[in-house]
Structures are given as structure tokens and as C-alpha cells.
Design an enzyme around this catalytic site. Structure first.
Site, PDB file in Angstrom:
ATOM      1  N   SER A 327       0.550  -0.799  -0.196  1.00 41.08           N
ATOM      2  CA  SER A 327       0.003  -0.258  -0.030  1.00 41.08           C
ATOM      3  C   SER A 327       1.072   1.026   0.258  1.00 41.08           C
ATOM      4  O   SER A 327       0.340   2.191  -0.382  1.00 41.08           O
ATOM      5  CB  SER A 327      -0.949   0.251   1.189  1.00 41.08           C
ATOM      6  OG  SER A 327      -1.460  -0.838   0.896  1.00 41.08           O
ATOM      7  N   ASP A 351     -17.851   1.309  -2.141  1.00 39.16           N
ATOM      8  CA  ASP A 351     -16.591   0.447  -1.847  1.00 39.16           C
ATOM      9  C   ASP A 351     -17.604  -0.510  -1.090  1.00 39.16           C
ATOM     10  O   ASP A 351     -17.838  -0.174  -0.304  1.00 39.16           O
ATOM     11  CB  ASP A 351     -15.393   0.776  -0.455  1.00 39.16           C
ATOM     12  CG  ASP A 351     -14.682  -0.437  -0.439  1.00 39.16           C
ATOM     13  OD1 ASP A 351     -14.466  -1.280  -1.681  1.00 39.16           O
ATOM     14  OD2 ASP A 351     -13.436  -0.250   0.578  1.00 39.16           O
ATOM     15  N   ASP A 366     -10.685  -6.196  -1.108  1.00 39.30           N
ATOM     16  CA  ASP A 366     -10.521  -4.565   0.127  1.00 39.30           C
ATOM     17  C   ASP A 366      -9.867  -6.037   1.188  1.00 39.30           C
ATOM     18  O   ASP A 366     -10.198  -7.140   1.349  1.00 39.30           O
ATOM     19  CB  ASP A 366     -10.765  -3.838   0.257  1.00 39.30           C
ATOM     20  CG  ASP A 366     -10.657  -2.508   0.846  1.00 39.30           C
ATOM     21  OD1 ASP A 366     -10.392  -1.723   0.261  1.00 39.30           O
ATOM     22  OD2 ASP A 366      -9.906  -3.103   1.665  1.00 39.30           O
ATOM     23  N   HIS A 372     -15.868   0.033   2.492  1.00 42.20           N
ATOM     24  CA  HIS A 372     -15.031   1.206   3.409  1.00 42.20           C
ATOM     25  C   HIS A 372     -16.059   2.322   3.302  1.00 42.20           C
ATOM     26  O   HIS A 372     -16.066   3.383   3.654  1.00 42.20           O
ATOM     27  CB  HIS A 372     -13.914   2.072   2.871  1.00 42.20           C
ATOM     28  CG  HIS A 372     -13.134   0.896   3.438  1.00 42.20           C
ATOM     29  ND1 HIS A 372     -12.019   0.934   4.678  1.00 42.20           N
ATOM     30  CD2 HIS A 372     -12.082   0.758   3.014  1.00 42.20           C
ATOM     31  CE1 HIS A 372     -11.254  -0.013   4.536  1.00 42.20           C
ATOM     32  NE2 HIS A 372     -10.765  -0.141   2.954  1.00 42.20           N
ATOM     33  N   CYS A 385      -7.499   2.518   1.121  1.00 42.70           N
ATOM     34  CA  CYS A 385      -8.967   1.262   0.749  1.00 42.70           C
ATOM     35  C   CYS A 385      -7.696   0.667  -0.494  1.00 42.70           C
ATOM     36  O   CYS A 385      -7.531   1.179  -1.260  1.00 42.70           O
ATOM     37  CB  CYS A 385     -10.066   2.297   0.049  1.00 42.70           C
ATOM     38  SG  CYS A 385     -11.300   1.569  -0.901  1.00 42.70           S
TER      39      CYS A 385
END
Lengths: 636, 372
Positions: A327, A351, A366, A372, A385
Site C-alpha cells: 500500500s 466500496d 479489499d 469502506h 482503501c
């Protein structure tokens, strides 16, 4: 008939030509004779005098090796000397007996014998081979008193190098070792062998190796008058040795020590850069090794222990460890979305906890099972996210992603002045066709969007990319040496920063991304715990590098601790005018927010406050704890 | 043949048989040289290498006498196969040779290691002489060109090892064959021009830095007084301090005080010169000049082209070795590792040189046996 003529002619020609040859021979011998006459008659007096005075021996004078300092003048490596016992093996009829006798006077351990055997293999006949280094004062006294018992054993003063910080700087400073046959050949090829007459050591790794030429200096020599037996009587003059250069590094010894301590029992790497020059403030790879072991020649068992350890202490993880950036790639992806016009900051998505390329197709999950909710760009970074970036990556395509991210140094060596750096990997379709002879699949773009799949980066590369967000687009070549003192003129020179490239980025876009990264360290962000109570502003991004694949349900398959994911964290501070940018990788550390970010916090605390605030990082986040703060960044 | 009765007779007859093919003049000169060599090596090493030196000389002399019994018409049959074998061995070295001191010169045959470039010192001129001999009825420039090819191929291999000294000396020996066979003067002039063009190119692109260093040190030995220049400085002092009469045998200080390393091998001439002076040098030059003259005379009298060319080339190569060594020790030429023939300590060089003279003696005494 013609045969005969030909043969006769050849014989005649042979006679003529051998006569010519004889004249040439006599002529050349005449030249030689004139040369001899010149030397032996006309110059005789001069050479006679030289020969008389040539009871003069040239004794090499080894230059002191340059000292390495940190940015504050703390010594990182310096010369040292002491007594060593040396043996000429050919002069000793019975070595085991000698060890037994010597053992009564000085301490001789199995490791000393092993090292002796190894060094002996590398040495020339009748060369003295050290059996014991760094004798204690008592041992020196005892041997001196009983020296008569040990013909063929000599006590000598020897220079060596000491590394006061031991393992802390092992992967940055490296070490010196005895000059091997291979080193000798390389020096001869480079025409530098004459600078090494009488020298014992040469840089083998790290800064010691890269800056060998500067650190070593030039051998000098002393003209010693000797008696007819060759014993030295007095010095007749000298060509002084040219000392090696003292180097001052960008690195901060305190910072490096704090970083090492902050890792605790974890393995991993940390790279910190000055975003205003590219100066390397810290470079740590854990575990390290004690460079002092290598100076005298490491013994085989210790070496094998280091080399075969599962922890791989000899590998410089900061430069040679390649990991999926996970990430930590998201701020760069967000910037790419903005710069390429694919996203506006206000664009948001709903999401559901997954992304599919087509309805009913494979679900890219996810890390948060239920998603989220509504996510805009700011939130996508703050809560990390995945779904947001799956979709963005799919729209961007691998080629544009490759082109944009490559500008930040992903997939290319940073060019830091250390050997062995790896280039990591920023893939595209052309690379895959060449490497695997397969087409690029859209699904591979999707996972590349969250820094997984083929994307690989070293901690150094992550630090460089982070530096470029901090300084708004300037790629400096990371530099280790800050300044050096030229022994010839005694002047101090400062290294100029080297700009590799400057990106033209929209300041508004940068501001958005920086603000989101700052929010990561604040309540609600994935590194809120590490950011709590900081006396300065700091921006960061957590990440997790997968070690073992996920099962379809999205749970990571974790068995032993060596299969746990690697924790990542990139950061810079202060947010407004950054003076430090860093990347932390904790091997098998799990989540970036819970293990890597606290390490960064301790380092930053030292940098800004001059002290560590132990526990700051593990303090619970004050204030309301929104949905994400607790767990940090999970397996994306 | 009448055999005298008694032990003395048998011994005398045996000695006569052994020395039957040995040219007395050449043998006398060789023995004189070896005597000077023994004195100098003994002095340079304070006697420690004396036994080894005597053994080397004996082995090499026996090898020479044995070869002098092999008639040229037998030798010529081995010339081409020996050459082909040598080229294959060089190929083997290039592919799988052992690297010693940065050069790939040795071929490991499992039981022993050999250095094929040593074999080529004799094999190359032999093959070239044999080839020109076979084509002697109608020698044209095409044959010279092909003989030149026989030369260039192995020299190229050896140059790449890299071994500059050996390749240059083999190049010289091959050139002597062509020169004595009557290579046109204008071709030689062309070669000289070509060489003039190649040398600067080679300097820029092919010479290793350490080789350049050696050449540069020649012009200014003091630039590296502990390294490459050390030998030249010390050997010039040794020679110059010898004066007209020398310091006397065993009185040289340069070698004895270890100022002159290699005093018994490549730099033996400095020790000789220090102890025997200019007069000693004159004697040495005289012996060498006499050997060259005698060698060329024997070559001229050889009955076949093969023997004539080969012996001429061997003689002139011998001279070249001596010239280069003395030139280098006295500081006129760059330091290339060439021993002083028949004077320096060292078995390989001793055997190679005396094998060459063995061939010379064989050719000289078998002149009536080969058809013209």
C-alpha cells in the site's frame, strides 16, 4: 633447371642476408657496448658512489587510512594499532609443538589456529603469517620476556581498523580485510598497485570498498641506511606517505543507533534521506554483523555461521532486499490519477469490499471485508482503501502506471554510492513478454495498483520515492559522503547534491496527497497510533508486503513467523518543509501501522527532539477511535 | 670401425659416439658461457642455487646431445604435426587454461600442467622452415604469405593470454625464417610501415595498464622507485659501479645485500657486470657474437633449405634474447621477462635454448645426408 637456379639463388641470398644479419648483430652489440662503457667508465664514479651509499634500503611507509565521521563528527571507523604475533611457517619444523609452547605464554584459541591455517593458504612462501592479533599488555610483556624460546616467531606492531559501533553500521560502512590475490590483480590492472606496497588491507565492503581509492592514500618510503648485514642504521630521508582522505558522511550516528534499537528483535531495513540534498541520513539492515571480525581475517566457522544463518546478516536488505511495495504505492498512484486527469479529488466510489473486472468475475478483495463505504481520494489514502486503487489501476492501464511510477525511481537503481544495489521491478507488458513470453493480463494491472504482483522495490527505492513527494518532484542521487578533506591542500570539499531529474507536478495535487499522508498519522489514519502526540507534523503511509498468497476468502495463510507479511512504512517530516524522508521495512512484521510506523516515529523523534520517547508509538490513540484505527493496515 | 680393446677404449669410443654430432666450436662457446653462468649464479645466490643450476645445465646438455643425434630428415617429419599439436594446445589454453598471475598460460592435463607457448618457441620456426622447404622449387609471395599465416596464428593466441614477451620473441623467430628465405625487401619495408601504424593503436586499445606502466617506467624509472622502476634503478647502479675491471667475483654488493631481487634469473647480467666489469661484458658480448657467427656459418653450410632456415632463425633468435635481456637490464629497453640465454638460472629456458643448439648441431653434421 629453374629449380637449380632457384635453389642456388636462395643459397646465395641466404649468405648475403646472414652477412647482413651478422653486421646488424655486431652493430647492436656495439650499441650495448657503448651503453656499458657509458655506465661503467664515464658514469662510473657516480654509480660507484650510489652503490656505496646504496647501503640504502627503501622501506615502505604505509599511509594512515582515512577516518570516517558522521555528520556531527562522531568517528565511525578509524585506525588503531597494537601488537601481533607472526610466524614464518617455513622456519618452524613442528607447528603443533610451537602452538603448545606458545599457548603457555599467550592465549591461543581454536579460532586463532583456524584463521592461521586459512591465512597461510593465501600467503607466499616465507611470508610471516599472524597467529595472534591484538595482544594484551600482559601478553606483550610475557612474550617479550620469553622471546628467546621462539625463534621464527616475531612480535610486531600492526595497524588495523576499528569500528566502534560494531554491527550498527555494518551494511553502510562495510569493512576492510587483507589484500587477496584477486585484489592484487585488480589493483595491477588499474595501475594502482604501487600505492599498495607494503600495505596489508583493502576495503572489502560498503563505504570502505567504494571509497577505497580515497581512503587508502599513497604508500611512501623511507631511505634507510643499512650495514653490510642489511640492518637498519639510520634514516636518510623519506618520501612521505600520502594519507588517505578523511570522509564526513551525511549519516547521523545517533539516528542510526536509535533506528537499530527501535527494531528490537525484528529483522528489516531502514533508509532515511535528506529531501533537500539526497544525503543519506541512515541506512540500516538488520541483523548486521560485527565488521571488526573481518579486519584480522575472519575464521571459517564464524564466517559459515554468518553466511548460513537463516537471518541472513550478510545481506544488505536496504539495497538488495526486494519486496512488493504494497500500500505504500498508493500515494504515488493517487498522484498519477490526478496528474493523468483520471481522477478529481472529489470523485468518490462506493466500496462494497471488492472489485471485479466484469460482473460476476473474479473478486479482488479489499483488506476490509465489507468495504469502506463512500471513498474519495483523501480517504482512500487515509484508510488505505484497496478497491479505490483496483479501479484506478484498471482505468490507468499498466503502461501509463509504469511510465508514471518509473519517474519516481521505481525499477531503477538509485545510484547510491554503495555496491550491489538491486533495481527492483516496475513491470509493463513489454517486460512480461520478454521475461515470460506471455501477454499482460488486466488482472495483473489491478493488483499492481496496490503494489502487489510483479512490482518489487528495495527500501532504498521507497525512501527515494518518498523523498520526491517530500521535495515535490526532485530526484536526487542518494549520497553517502557529505564532505572530504584533501590531504594535499588541507582543504575541505563539500559534495554537491546531484539532481537526476526534476518532475513537473501540479502543486495542488501534491498538496492533496501530502495532506492525505499527514492524515494517515492522525486519528482515523492507519498509523494513528504511531503518530499520536508527535511534537511535529509528519506524513506517512503504511503498507504490507505479502510473503505467502491469500486464500480466496481473503485470509492470509500464515504458518510460522517467517511466513508473516513484511510491514512497511514510508514517511517524511515536517510536512511543510521536510528535512527527512524515510522508508522502514520490518520482515515478518505483520502490519505496517503496528510495527513499522512506530520505528519511524522513534527515528523522527530523535531527529527533531534529539531524544527517543519510548512508548510514544505504542500509546493508544487519544480521542475517538473511528472504524480503522485499531488494526492498522491489514493484508491488502 | 676399429674398437680398441680394454675399458679405456670402450669409454673413449662411447664418448666419441655421444659427441659425434657436437660441433666443437659451438660446444666450446656454450661451455664457456655456462662456466660464467655458474660463477655468477653462485655469487648472486651465495651458493644456494648452485646444485639446482648444475642439474639444470646437465639435463639441458644431455637433451642437446640427444637431439644432435636426430637427423634433420627425421626432424622435418615432426615439424608440422608438432605445430598442429601446439596450436590445439593453445586453443585448449584459450578455452580452459588455468589463470596464474592474471595470465591464462597453463593447460592442466590432469597429471601435469604445461605451458604450450614454450613448445611454440621451437615449433613455429620449425613448421615455417618445413613448409618453405617443401615448396622450395617454386617459392612465390603466396608461399611467404602462407608461412606468415603459420606465424601469426599462434602469436595471436599467445598475445591474448596475455604474454607480450613470448609472443614478440616467437614473432621475431618467424620473421627470421622469412628474412633468411629471401622475403622481398619491399615487403619488409611495408611491414615496418604497418608496424609503425599498429604500435600507437595497440598502445591505445590493446595494451593492459600494467604493460603501459612498464613501458612508461622505462623512460622515468624514478616514477615508481619501489615498484616497476626499482629493478632498473638498482641494476643500473650495479652495472655502473662495476667499472672497468669489476668488483671481483663474490664482491658485488648489490645482489648480496638484496637490493637486486631476481639477481640470479632475469637480472643476472647486472650481477655479472658488477663483479666482472666492462672487460667481463666485452668477453660476454664476444662469446655471444662468436656464437651467432658460428651458428650462421653452420646454417649456411647446411645442405637443405629446412635446416638452413631453421638454424639461421634459431641463431638469430638466440641473439635477440641476449640483446633484449642486456638492453633491459642496462636500462635501454623496457622490462619484459626475458632471461639471459645460457646465463640466467632457470631450467625451462636452459633446456629450450640448448634444444635449439641440438638441432643446429644435428643439421651441421648431417649436411651430406640430405639431398639438395
Amino acid at each position: 633447371m629453374s629449380e637449380f637456379i632457384n635453389t642456388a639463388w636462395r643459397r646465395e641470398e641466404f649468405r648475403r642476408r646472414s652477412q647482413i644479419a651478422v653486421w646488424v648483430v655486431l652493430g647492436l652489440f656495439g650499441v650495448l657496448f657503448l651503453r656499458f662503457a657509458w655506465l661503467q667508465l664515464i658514469q662510473h664514479d657516480r654509480y660507484s658512489a650510489l652503490s656505496e651509499n646504496n647501503r640504502v634500503a627503501l622501506v615502505p611507509n604505509i599511509p594512515p587510512r582515512g577516518v570516517l565521521y558522521d555528520r556531527n563528527g562522531v568517528v565511525l571507523a578509524s585506525g588503531d594499532w597494537g601488537y601481533a604475533l607472526e610466524v614464518v611457517p617455513e622456519k618452524i619444523p613442528d607447528l603443533p609443538a610451537l602452538w603448545a609452547q606458545l599457548g603457555e605464554v599467550v592465549r591461543i584459541e581454536e579460532a586463532d589456529l583456524r584463521r592461521f591455517r586459512r591465512l597461510r593458504e593465501d600467503s607466499r612462501p616465507f611470508e610471516a603469517v599472524p597467529i595472534r592479533q591484538r595482544l594484551t599488555e600482559t601478553e606483550v610483556a610475557r612474550f617479550a620476556a620469553q622471546r628467546y624460546r621462539f625463534p621464527g616467531v616475531e612480535m610486531r606492531t600492526r595497524d588495523w581498523r576499528s569500528y566502534p559501533f560494531g554491527p550498527t553500521f555494518s551494511h553502510l560502512i562495510g569493512y576492510i580485510g587483507r589484500i587477496s590475490q584477486k585484489d592484487k590483480l585488480a589493483l595491477q590492472e588499474a595501475g594502482r598497485w604501487s600505492a599498495y606496497r607494503g600495505a596489508q588491507y583493502i576495503g572489502k565492503a560498503g563505504v570502505e570498498k567504494r571509497y577505497e581509492e580515497w581512503l587508502h592514500g599513497q604508500t611512501g618510503f623511507e631511505h634507510m641506511e643499512v650495514d653490510s648485514g642489511g640492518r637498519a642504521l639510520r634514516s636518510l630521508g623519506r618520501t612521505p606517505a600520502q594519507a588517505g582522505m578523511n570522509l564526513s558522511l551525511h549519516v547521523d550516528a545517533g539516528l542510526q543507533q536509535v533506528a537499530e534499537a527501535a527494531f528490537g528483535p525484528y529483522r528489516g531495513a531502514l533508509v532515511a534521506l535528506d529531501p533537500n540534498s539526497g544525503g543519506l541520513l541512515a541506512l540500516l539492515s538488520k541483523p548486521g554483523y560485527d565488521p571488526n571480525l573481518f579486519v584480522d581475517g575472519i575464521d571459517v566457522d564464524t564466517w559459515r555461521g554468518l553466511n548460513e544463518s537463516l537471518d541472513k546478516p550478510l545481506i544488505n536488505r536496504a539495497l538488495r532486499g526486494v519486496y512488493p511495495p504494497g500500500s505504500t504505492i498508493k500515494p504515488f498512484m493517487a498522484l498519477a490519477g490526478l496528474e493523468l486527469g483520471l481522477r478529481k479529488p472529489s470523485d468518490s466510489i462506493a466500496d462494497p469490499g471488492y472489485f471485479s473486472l466484469s460482473a460476476g468475475g473474479h473478486r479482488y478483495r479489499d483488506w476490509k471485508k465489507d468495504g469502506h463505504g463512500t471513498v474519495d481520494m483523501h480517504k482512500s489514502i487515509v484508510v488505505s482503501c484497496d478497491t479505490y486503487y483496483y479501479r484506478l489501476a484498471d482505468e490507468m492501464g499498466i503502461e501509463r502506471m509504469h511510465d508514471f511510477l518509473s519517474q519516481f525511481g521505481l525499477g531503477e537503481r538509485s545510484g547510491v554510492d554503495l555496491d550491489g544495489e538491486l533495481a527492483g521491478l516496475m513491470p509493463n507488458a513489454e517486460w512480461k513478454a520478454k521475461r515470460f513470453k506471455q501477454p499482460w493480463w488486466p488482472g495483473e494491472t489491478v493488483i499492481a495498483g496496490i503494489g502487489q504482483g510483479y512490482v518489487l522495490a528495495t527500501p532504498m527505492q521507497l525512501a527515494v520515492a518518498t523523498m520526491m513527494i517530500a521535495n515535490e518532484g526532485v530526484l536526487y542521487r542518494p549520497q553517502i559522503v557529505r564532505a572530504w578533506r584533501d590531504p594535499k591542500d588541507g582543504r575541505t570539499h563539500t559534495a554537491a547534491p546531484e539532481v537526476v531529474r526534476t518532475l513537473k507536478l501540479n502543486p495542488e495535487h501534491l498538496r492533496l496527497v501530502k495532506a492525505a499522508m499527514q492524515a494517515v498519522t492522525q486519528p482515523g489514519g492507519t498509523a494513528a497510533g504511531a503518530g499520536a502526540g508527535a511534537a511535529y507534523t509528519f506524513a506517512g503511509k503504511t503498507g504490507t508486503a505479502q510473503v505467502v498468497g491469500m486464500d480466496t476468502a481473503g485470509r492470509s495463510v500464515s504458518g510460522s513467523t517467517r511466513h508473516r507479511d513484511h510491514a512497511l512504512f514510508i514517511a517524511f517530516a515536517p510536512v511543510d518543509k521536510p528535512t527527512i524522508a524515510l522508508a522502514v521495512m520490518v520482515e515478518n512484521g505483520g502490519h505496517g501501522g503496528s510495527t513499522a510506523a512506530p520505528i519511524a516515529r522513534k527515528v523522527l523523534d530523535y531527529w527533531f527532539l534529539g531524544q527517543t520517547t519510548p512508548g510514544a508509538a505504542v500509546m493508544p490513540a487519544p480521542g475517538p477511535a473511528p472504524e480503522v484505527t485499531t488494526g492498522g493496515d491489514h493484508a491488502d | 670401425m676399429q674398437i680398441e680393446p680394454g675399458l679405456a677404449g670402450i669409454v673413449r669410443e662411447g664418448v666419441r659416439t655421444v659427441f659425434r654430432h657436437a660441433d666443437p666450436v659451438l660446444l666450446g662457446l656454450i661451455l664457456a658461457l655456462l662456466a660464467l653462468s655458474t660463477l655468477t649464479v653462485a655469487s648472486a645466490t651465495s651458493g644456494t642455487y648452485l646444485v639446482g643450476h648444475l642439474i639444470n645445465m646437465s639435463v639441458a646438455l644431455v637433451a642437446m646431445l640427444m637431439l644432435s643425434h636426430v637427423p634433420p630428415q627425421v626432424l622435418i617429419r615432426f615439424a608440422i604435426p608438432l605445430y598442429v599439436l601446439g596450436v590445439f594446445l593453445l586453443l585448449g589454453v584459450a578455452v580452459a587454461g588455468d589463470v596464474v598471475n592474471g595470465s591464462r598460460r597453463w593447460l592442466n592435463l590432469g597429471v601435469t600442467r604445461i605451458q604450450p607457448s614454450e613448445l611454440m618457441r621451437l615449433a613455429v620456426p620449425m613448421a615455417m622452415a618445413a613448409y618453405l622447404h617443401y615448396r622450395q622449387e617454386h617459392l612465390s609471395s603466396r608461399h611467404f604469405a602462407l608461412a606468415g599465416l603459420l606465424l601469426v596464428l599462434p602469436v595471436g593466441f599467445i598475445l591474448r593470454q596475455p604474454d607480450l614477451g613470448t609472443s614478440l620473441l616467437i614473432l621475431a623467430s618467424g620473421f627470421f625464417v622469412l628474412f633468411l628465405a629471401g622475403l622481398a625487401w619491399r615487403v619488409m619495408a611495408g611491414l615496418v610501415l604497418l608496424l609503425g601504424a599498429i604500435v600507437p593503436l595497440a598502445w591505445m586499445f590493446f595494451l593492459h595498464d600494467y604493460q603501459k606502466q612498464r613501458v612508461l617506467t622505462l623512460f622515468d624509472p624514478t616514477s615508481d622507485p619501489l615498484g616497476a622502476g626499482y629493478h632498473i634503478i638498482q641494476s643500473t647502479i650495479a652495472i655502473g659501479s662495476g667499472g672497468l675491471f669489476g668488483k671481483g667475483w663474490g664482491q658485488g654488493t648489490q645482489a648480496r645485500l638484496d637490493f637486486l631481487p631476481e639477481g640470479h634469473t632475469d637480472f643476472v647480467f647486472a650481477v655479472y657486470s658488477e663483479e666482472f666489469g666492462l672487460l667481463g661484458n666485452l668477453l660476454l658480448l664476444g662469446i655471444y657474437a662468436a656464437m651467432v657467427t658460428r651458428g650462421l656459418t653452420l646454417s649456411y653450410n647446411a645442405s637443405g633449405l629446412f635446416g638452413r632456415l631453421l638454424c639461421g632463425a634459431i641463431t638469430l633468435t638466440f641473439f635477440t634474447y641476449a640483446l633484449i635481456n642486456m638492453g633491459m637490464v642496462s636500462g635501454l629497453l623496457p622490462v619484459v621477462g626475458v632471461p639471459l640465454p645460457l646465463v640466467s638460472y632457470g631450467g625451462t629456458s636452459m633446456v629450450t635454448v640448448l634444444l635449439g643448439f641440438g638441432i643446429l648441431m644435428s643439421v651441421a653434421s648431417n649436411k651430406s645426408l640430405v639431398k639438395t
